[in-house]
Design a protein around this motif. Sequence first.
Motif, PDB file in Angstrom:
ATOM      1  N   VAL A  70      -0.204 -14.426  -7.158  1.00  0.00           N
ATOM      2  CA  VAL A  70       0.297 -15.154  -7.308  1.00  0.00           C
ATOM      3  C   VAL A  70       1.845 -14.848  -6.257  1.00  0.00           C
ATOM      4  O   VAL A  70       2.541 -14.717  -5.189  1.00  0.00           O
ATOM      5  CB  VAL A  70       1.056 -15.619  -8.729  1.00  0.00           C
ATOM      6  CG1 VAL A  70       2.169 -16.849  -8.342  1.00  0.00           C
ATOM      7  CG2 VAL A  70       0.288 -16.436  -9.658  1.00  0.00           C
ATOM      8  N   THR A  71       2.160 -13.772  -6.800  1.00  0.00           N
ATOM      9  CA  THR A  71       3.528 -13.082  -5.737  1.00  0.00           C
ATOM     10  C   THR A  71       3.367 -12.287  -4.549  1.00  0.00           C
ATOM     11  O   THR A  71       4.214 -11.991  -4.023  1.00  0.00           O
ATOM     12  CB  THR A  71       4.625 -12.775  -7.113  1.00  0.00           C
ATOM     13  OG1 THR A  71       4.221 -11.892  -7.863  1.00  0.00           O
ATOM     14  CG2 THR A  71       5.103 -13.916  -7.361  1.00  0.00           C
ATOM     15  N   SER A  72       1.950 -10.744  -5.838  1.00  0.00           N
ATOM     16  CA  SER A  72       2.017  -9.728  -4.853  1.00  0.00           C
ATOM     17  C   SER A  72       0.871 -10.110  -3.426  1.00  0.00           C
ATOM     18  O   SER A  72       0.859 -11.432  -3.442  1.00  0.00           O
ATOM     19  CB  SER A  72       1.064  -9.122  -5.355  1.00  0.00           C
ATOM     20  OG  SER A  72       2.086  -8.535  -6.343  1.00  0.00           O
ATOM     21  N   PHE A  73       0.551  -9.384  -2.444  1.00  0.00           N
ATOM     22  CA  PHE A  73      -0.048  -9.466  -1.679  1.00  0.00           C
ATOM     23  C   PHE A  73       0.188 -10.865  -0.286  1.00  0.00           C
ATOM     24  O   PHE A  73      -0.916 -10.958   0.246  1.00  0.00           O
ATOM     25  CB  PHE A  73      -1.613  -9.639  -1.608  1.00  0.00           C
ATOM     26  CG  PHE A  73      -1.600  -8.707  -2.281  1.00  0.00           C
ATOM     27  CD1 PHE A  73      -2.451  -7.693  -1.691  1.00  0.00           C
ATOM     28  CD2 PHE A  73      -1.691  -8.340  -4.143  1.00  0.00           C
ATOM     29  CE1 PHE A  73      -2.510  -6.280  -2.621  1.00  0.00           C
ATOM     30  CE2 PHE A  73      -1.986  -7.152  -4.349  1.00  0.00           C
ATOM     31  CZ  PHE A  73      -2.823  -6.330  -3.989  1.00  0.00           C
TER      32      PHE A  73
ATOM     33  N   TYR B 214       5.806  -5.932  -9.488  1.00  0.00           N
ATOM     34  CA  TYR B 214       3.952  -5.097 -10.457  1.00  0.00           C
ATOM     35  C   TYR B 214       2.632  -6.151 -10.601  1.00  0.00           C
ATOM     36  O   TYR B 214       3.124  -7.039 -11.093  1.00  0.00           O
ATOM     37  CB  TYR B 214       4.568  -4.372 -11.494  1.00  0.00           C
ATOM     38  CG  TYR B 214       3.796  -3.594 -12.321  1.00  0.00           C
ATOM     39  CD1 TYR B 214       3.389  -2.607 -12.244  1.00  0.00           C
ATOM     40  CD2 TYR B 214       3.014  -4.231 -13.351  1.00  0.00           C
ATOM     41  CE1 TYR B 214       3.093  -1.032 -12.759  1.00  0.00           C
ATOM     42  CE2 TYR B 214       1.911  -3.662 -14.611  1.00  0.00           C
ATOM     43  CZ  TYR B 214       1.999  -1.758 -13.122  1.00  0.00           C
ATOM     44  OH  TYR B 214       0.780  -0.976 -14.289  1.00  0.00           O
ATOM     45  N   PHE B 215       1.472  -5.551  -9.708  1.00  0.00           N
ATOM     46  CA  PHE B 215       0.420  -6.079 -10.020  1.00  0.00           C
ATOM     47  C   PHE B 215      -0.504  -5.480 -11.029  1.00  0.00           C
ATOM     48  O   PHE B 215      -1.003  -4.392 -10.602  1.00  0.00           O
ATOM     49  CB  PHE B 215      -0.228  -6.420  -8.924  1.00  0.00           C
ATOM     50  CG  PHE B 215      -1.275  -6.813  -8.184  1.00  0.00           C
ATOM     51  CD1 PHE B 215      -1.514  -8.615  -8.685  1.00  0.00           C
ATOM     52  CD2 PHE B 215      -2.428  -6.069  -8.273  1.00  0.00           C
ATOM     53  CE1 PHE B 215      -2.814  -9.416  -8.978  1.00  0.00           C
ATOM     54  CE2 PHE B 215      -3.881  -7.015  -8.173  1.00  0.00           C
ATOM     55  CZ  PHE B 215      -3.967  -8.544  -8.814  1.00  0.00           C
ATOM     56  N   GLU B 216      -1.057  -5.736 -11.774  1.00  0.00           N
ATOM     57  CA  GLU B 216      -2.610  -5.500 -12.532  1.00  0.00           C
ATOM     58  C   GLU B 216      -2.937  -6.377 -12.708  1.00  0.00           C
ATOM     59  O   GLU B 216      -3.093  -7.528 -12.888  1.00  0.00           O
ATOM     60  CB  GLU B 216      -1.744  -5.017 -14.338  1.00  0.00           C
ATOM     61  CG  GLU B 216      -2.781  -3.903 -14.923  1.00  0.00           C
ATOM     62  CD  GLU B 216      -2.055  -2.755 -14.176  1.00  0.00           C
ATOM     63  OE1 GLU B 216      -3.384  -2.505 -13.477  1.00  0.00           O
ATOM     64  OE2 GLU B 216      -1.377  -2.390 -14.920  1.00  0.00           O
TER      65      GLU B 216
ATOM     66  N   GLU C  97      -8.902   0.376 -11.952  1.00  0.00           N
ATOM     67  CA  GLU C  97      -8.742   0.330 -10.405  1.00  0.00           C
ATOM     68  C   GLU C  97      -7.159   0.306 -10.705  1.00  0.00           C
ATOM     69  O   GLU C  97      -6.384   0.102 -11.822  1.00  0.00           O
ATOM     70  CB  GLU C  97      -8.412  -1.296  -9.884  1.00  0.00           C
ATOM     71  CG  GLU C  97      -8.061  -2.409 -10.623  1.00  0.00           C
ATOM     72  CD  GLU C  97      -8.419  -3.494  -9.565  1.00  0.00           C
ATOM     73  OE1 GLU C  97      -7.718  -4.076  -8.649  1.00  0.00           O
ATOM     74  OE2 GLU C  97      -9.489  -4.314 -10.441  1.00  0.00           O
ATOM     75  N   SER C  98      -6.342   1.174  -9.537  1.00  0.00           N
ATOM     76  CA  SER C  98      -5.001   1.099  -9.478  1.00  0.00           C
ATOM     77  C   SER C  98      -4.214  -0.243  -9.572  1.00  0.00           C
ATOM     78  O   SER C  98      -4.215  -1.074  -8.635  1.00  0.00           O
ATOM     79  CB  SER C  98      -4.983   1.908  -8.125  1.00  0.00           C
ATOM     80  OG  SER C  98      -5.485   2.818  -8.378  1.00  0.00           O
ATOM     81  N   ALA C  99      -2.990   0.115 -10.058  1.00  0.00           N
ATOM     82  CA  ALA C  99      -1.779  -1.208 -10.327  1.00  0.00           C
ATOM     83  C   ALA C  99      -0.928  -1.243  -8.979  1.00  0.00           C
ATOM     84  O   ALA C  99      -0.572  -0.399  -7.891  1.00  0.00           O
ATOM     85  CB  ALA C  99      -1.046  -0.883 -11.550  1.00  0.00           C
ATOM     86  N   VAL C 100      -0.551  -2.129  -7.969  1.00  0.00           N
ATOM     87  CA  VAL C 100       0.291  -2.087  -7.373  1.00  0.00           C
ATOM     88  C   VAL C 100       1.273  -2.261  -7.498  1.00  0.00           C
ATOM     89  O   VAL C 100       2.038  -3.928  -7.887  1.00  0.00           O
ATOM     90  CB  VAL C 100      -0.754  -3.111  -6.404  1.00  0.00           C
ATOM     91  CG1 VAL C 100       0.024  -3.192  -4.790  1.00  0.00           C
ATOM     92  CG2 VAL C 100      -2.329  -2.981  -6.363  1.00  0.00           C
TER      93      VAL C 100
ATOM     94  N   LYS D 106      11.020  -2.956   2.320  1.00  0.00           N
ATOM     95  CA  LYS D 106       9.865  -3.169   1.949  1.00  0.00           C
ATOM     96  C   LYS D 106       9.105  -1.834   1.316  1.00  0.00           C
ATOM     97  O   LYS D 106       9.456  -1.078   3.132  1.00  0.00           O
ATOM     98  CB  LYS D 106       9.174  -4.121   2.642  1.00  0.00           C
ATOM     99  CG  LYS D 106       9.652  -5.366   2.685  1.00  0.00           C
ATOM    100  CD  LYS D 106       8.620  -6.546   3.623  1.00  0.00           C
ATOM    101  CE  LYS D 106       9.650  -8.311   3.489  1.00  0.00           C
ATOM    102  NZ  LYS D 106       8.432  -8.458   4.073  1.00  0.00           N
ATOM    103  N   TYR D 107       8.170  -1.514   0.491  1.00  0.00           N
ATOM    104  CA  TYR D 107       7.276  -0.132   0.912  1.00  0.00           C
ATOM    105  C   TYR D 107       6.545  -0.718  -0.616  1.00  0.00           C
ATOM    106  O   TYR D 107       6.426  -1.727  -1.300  1.00  0.00           O
ATOM    107  CB  TYR D 107       8.513   1.102   0.102  1.00  0.00           C
ATOM    108  CG  TYR D 107       7.421   2.098   0.344  1.00  0.00           C
ATOM    109  CD1 TYR D 107       7.656   3.100   1.144  1.00  0.00           C
ATOM    110  CD2 TYR D 107       7.268   2.166  -0.968  1.00  0.00           C
ATOM    111  CE1 TYR D 107       6.910   4.027   1.058  1.00  0.00           C
ATOM    112  CE2 TYR D 107       6.476   3.640  -1.320  1.00  0.00           C
ATOM    113  CZ  TYR D 107       6.857   4.841  -0.251  1.00  0.00           C
ATOM    114  OH  TYR D 107       5.514   6.192  -0.486  1.00  0.00           O
ATOM    115  N   GLN D 108       5.332  -0.484  -0.567  1.00  0.00           N
ATOM    116  CA  GLN D 108       4.221  -0.468  -1.545  1.00  0.00           C
ATOM    117  C   GLN D 108       3.391   0.987  -2.448  1.00  0.00           C
ATOM    118  O   GLN D 108       3.094   1.259  -1.104  1.00  0.00           O
ATOM    119  CB  GLN D 108       3.084  -0.869  -0.560  1.00  0.00           C
ATOM    120  CG  GLN D 108       2.099  -2.335  -2.043  1.00  0.00           C
ATOM    121  CD  GLN D 108       1.291  -2.534  -1.080  1.00  0.00           C
ATOM    122  OE1 GLN D 108       0.260  -2.158   0.152  1.00  0.00           O
ATOM    123  NE2 GLN D 108       1.452  -4.339  -1.061  1.00  0.00           N
TER     124      GLN D 108
END
Length: 667
Positions: free
Chosen positions: A225-228, A478-480, A565-568, A576-578
Motif C-alpha cells: 500500500v505504501t511501500s515499493f 515498515y513492511f512485513e 522473509e526479510s522485513a523491508v 531516502k534509504y532502504q
Amino acid sequence: MFKRNATCLIFTTLLLFSRICYGQESNYSIYKNDNTEQLEEFRNSNTTSEVESSSSTVITASEDGSFPEGIQEPPLDPSITIQEGLSYPFREKLYVKPLPNNDLLTSFQFKMNSEEFAPSISSLNYGQYNHFTVFPKAIESVLHRTDTRQLHLRFTRGFWDAETWGRLPHDGFKSGGNGVELWAIIEAESKDNAYSKWKTLANSLSGLFCASINFIDSSKTTYPVTSFQPDNDQGLPVFANSKNQLYLIRAALANEPICTENLTPFLKLLPTKGKSGISTFLDGHKVFDSSWHSLSVDVITNCDVNQDKCKYETDAVVDMVTHVPYSLARNKNPIPKPLPAEQLRCDTNKPYDAFQCFPLPESTETEFDLSQIFGKTIKGSSMMSDIPSHICAIITSKWDVSIKVNGELFGTDDNCFELDGMDEYDLYLASSDTSDVTTLNEEVPLHVSRSLTGYGQDHGGLRTVFQNPTPMPITAIYFESLPWYMRLYLSSLKLESIDSSNLQLEDVIDSVYYNSAIDHKRPSHLEYTITIPANTTLAISCQFDKALLHFADYPPDANHGFEIESAVITVIKPFKYQIRTETLLLSLSTPDFSMPYNVIIITSTVIGLIYGTLYNLLVKKVVRVEQADKLIEQQAGLKKKLVAVVLKLKSKVVDRIKQKKVINFYI
C-alpha cells in the motif's frame, strides 16, 4: 566453380551491407563490367574475385579501396547513406571501493534503453514492427505478454555489516533480502486478472533466470500500500484500456540459493554477453564466493504523453563484497593446506613454533590487481556506445590506484578511467593502511534488527529493534509479510523504549495497514509508518500463534525449520534509504515422519502372528504327547527303511559296474 563463386558473392554482399549499416568503411566495391578485355586483364592481376562471364556483377577487394586502372567507379546510390559514429543506448560502469577489515566492494552497473514505440499502435499491425538493439528481446516479450509497466527483481545472498561497512550501495534500493525478491506494476482489468498475469510473469522469469520463482503463489503474494511505490517522476501509462488499473504486486522466496545458473542468464541479457567490457570480470565462481553479493534487474516504462512515445529503461547491477586476503590466498593455494613454518604470522610475544602459533591480525598493507580477485582481465571496452566504459575507484589519500593497459600503468587525478579500444585492461590497487577508507564518513541513518521471541511449539513473538544514531528524527515505512501459519495478533502490538520511558505506541506509529492471513491462500500483510526520535532506540513486539500444518505442507527438510522473509524498512524523511532485516528461521510442531513406517512394521508383525496362529489351528492336527512320540518313532523307522533301500540299490549298482569292468578286461 559456379557454386563457390556464388557463395563468395552472397557472403561479400552481406558483409558490405552490414558494414554500411554499422557505419564502417568498406574495402569492397561493386561495379558492372561490360568490357571483356578489361575484365580479362583485371582477372590476371592481383585480385581475389573470379567470374564466369563478362556480363555478371563482380565484387572485388583491394587494400586501399581503390579501383583498378581503366575501370571507373560507378556513382553511389543516393538512397544508401552511411551513418558515422553509430552508437547504442548502452552504458556500463564499474565502481571499486575499499572497505574496513580488508574487504573490497565492487559495483557493476549496466544501463540499457529500448527503441521508442507507440503504445497506441500494436506491432502486429500491418507495416509495424519492433526494433531491438541493446534492450533484451526476452524481457520485452515478457513485459508485453503480462502488461507489466515496471519490473524489479533481486537476487541477494549474505549479510551486509552496516556497522562496519556503512551504507548499502545505491542507498539500499538495488539490493534485496536473502533469497529472491520480485515486485512489479501490472496493468489489468481486475485484481484477479492482475494475479493471473503476475503468475505468468513469475513463471516466465523463472525459466529466464533459471530460478525457483515459479514457486511464488497466492500464499506468498502481497499488494503493498505504501511501500515499493514508484517515484513521482516516473510515468506509469495505461496502454490497453483507459478503464484498466495498475496493480503493485510483490513476493519473495526467503533464503533461495543463488548460483551461477542465475548469473549466466543475467550476462546474456547484456549486449556484450560478458565477452567484452567490464562484464568480462563477472565469473560465477568469484562472484558467489564473496561475503555478500546482490544481482538486480530494474525495468521501468518511461513515456512522453505529448508525443505518444514510450521506451523501456533497464538498470542491471551486480554488487559484491570480497575479502581480499582470502581471495588472494585462494588463488595462490586453490586447495587449502597448512602453511610452512616460515610463512606463519605469529605473535612473537607469546610462545610459538611450527605447531603452535597465536596469529597476528591481518596486515594493513596490501597490493593487488583486480584480475587476482576475478581471475581474468577486462577485454576491451563495450564498443557499442559513444561513451566509453568507466572504472572509478573511491579511495582515500593512503590508497594508490592505476589502470593497466596491456601491462603498462597509467593514473588520473580523479581515479576514474575510460576504457576505449580493444586493449587488455586491469586495475592496480595498493595501500599502506587499508583501515583508512571512505566508509567511516558515511553514517547509516537507521539500524534495524528483528528476532523471534518466546518458546514452545504453540506461541511465539516477533521483536523489531529500531536504532536512530542521527541527531534528527527518522520517518520510515515498515513492511512485513508473514506466512499464513504465523497467526499474528495486531492487538498485542507493544512498544518498548530503551532510551525514554515516556514514549507510547501512538507517539511513534502514525498509520497502520494490516491484512490478516487466510490459510493456504494469503499471508499476513503489515505496514505502518513509524517516526524514531533522534538518538533513540526502541523496540516493537507482537505475538503470534503457530498453526498446525497438514503433513503435505511440510518441506523435505521439515526439521530444519521454515524460512521467514526479510522485513523491508524504507526511510522517507529526511532522505531516502532502504534496509532489509535478516531472514528468520521458525520452528513449528513437526511430526515424526518415520511413524508411518513404524506403524506399517508393527501392523505387519501383529497380522503375521495372528495369521500364523490361526493357520496352525486350522490346518494342523492336535494330538497327545504319546501319540506324537509314536508318530516320531514311525517316521524314524520309515526313514531307516528308506536309507536301507537306498544303500542296497547303491551296492547293486556298484557290483554291476565292477562286473562290466572285469568282462571288458578279459575281452
